[in-house]
Design an enzyme around this catalytic site. Structure first.
Site, PDB file in Angstrom:
ATOM      1  N   LYS A 108      11.544 -27.013  15.257  1.00  0.00           N
ATOM      2  CA  LYS A 108      12.390 -27.333  14.096  1.00  0.00           C
ATOM      3  C   LYS A 108      13.654 -28.042  14.557  1.00  0.00           C
ATOM      4  O   LYS A 108      13.965 -28.092  15.739  1.00  0.00           O
ATOM      5  CB  LYS A 108      12.804 -26.048  13.376  1.00  0.00           C
ATOM      6  N   SER A 140       5.264 -29.503   9.422  1.00  0.00           N
ATOM      7  CA  SER A 140       6.641 -29.193   9.031  1.00  0.00           C
ATOM      8  C   SER A 140       7.660 -30.186   9.555  1.00  0.00           C
ATOM      9  O   SER A 140       8.751 -30.278   9.020  1.00  0.00           O
ATOM     10  CB  SER A 140       7.007 -27.780   9.480  1.00  0.00           C
TER      11      SER A 140
END
Lengths: 153, 130
Positions: free
Chosen positions: A84, A41
């Protein structure tokens, strides 16, 4: 060697081990630690099996900024951590769950997105993330050795 | 959390919080837990778990009348309905914010007691997931 001598030594050893354990625990819990990340990701910034150095001071005092990479507990599964980038702070307008609809990040929350927009389960799936779930901020990458770099602005 | 905690507003109860009890994030309906407020990470709040992931709750003044609690979340409410800032305001909370379970009242001594896991009769979830 007398009995007393042995016990004296082991007592000292015990004290040393205990002290080391306490200091290590406090450092990892409050100052910073190392994290190995996996998954696609955050590509191309981070690859699987990169090792990152993180610090816990910025999240504790709520000094997080837009653009910081953070480690947070996944809101859907508290046993899993996600890595993230913060793309929205409270009050910011962000692209919401549904395409074409924007939403405002509520107070006490942050908006997290992976750099690999097409292959990332992030705030676009589970909505804004409470700041209480943010554990640490990534400072730099320390492994692999040829890719050592600072990741904070 | 009146009337279970602080039944008279002038003296405060002290409770024993067990971190071990929630170390695997397994809470049960009716338990009293302490968690980090989703609105303000500096604030800790103490609430009762009303519903777990998959349950449907009848909310009191939340944006939707009926809410299905999403995966990894729970629905928490204070016992003093109407005088509490709980899931009816901020919605379901992630289990990651839970940090301890309240086990017993330790002070003042005349209020020593265990805190039982009970659901208020009128606040039971409408449907319960297995």
């Amino acid at each position: 060697m007398s009995l007393r001598h042995i016990f004296g030594n082991s007592g000292e050893l015990f004290r040393f081990v205990l002290q080391t354990a306490c200091i290590t625990h406090c450092t990892w819990e409050f100052v910073g630690d190392f994290v190995m990340c996996s998954g696609p990701s955050m590509e191309p910034t981070l690859q699987t099996n990169n090792i990152l150095m993180t610090e816990h001071i910025t999240p504790r005092f709520q000094r997080l900024c837009k653009g910081d990479i953070v480690i947070a507990k996944c809101p859907r599964n508290p046993k899993q951590y996600v890595c993230k980038r913060i793309t929205g702070l409270p009050g910011d307008k962000v692209r919401g769950h549904f395409p074409g609809r924007s939403q405002v990040v509520p107070k006490g929350h942050v908006w997290l997105e992976g750099d690999n927009t097409n292959n990332s389960a992030d705030s676009r799936v589970y909505g804004p993330v409470p700041q209480g779930l943010v554990r640490s901020r990534v400072v730099c990458r320390i492994w692999p050795l040829n890719k050592i770099s600072s990741l904070s602005e | 959390m009146q009337p279970v905690l602080n039944p008279e507003s002038r003296n405060t109860d002290y409770v024993f919080l067990s971190r071990w009890a929630v170390s695997d994030y397994e809470v049960r309906r009716g338990e009293i837990i302490s968690l980090v407020s989703p609105k303000d990470p500096n604030q800790k709040i103490i609430k009762r778990v009303i519903a777990l992931a998959g349950d449907v709750v009848n909310t009191l003044g939340y944006q939707n009348q009926y809410v299905k609690v999403p995966e990894g979340h729970c629905w928490v409410e204070g016992d003093h309905t109407g005088h509490t800032l709980d899931s009816n305001t901020f919605g379901p909370v992630s289990l990651g914010l839970v940090n301890a379970k309240a086990v017993c009242i330790v002070w003042p001594p005349d209020r020593w007691q265990n805190l039982e896991a009970t659901l208020p009769e009128n606040r039971k979830p409408l449907s319960v997931s297995i």
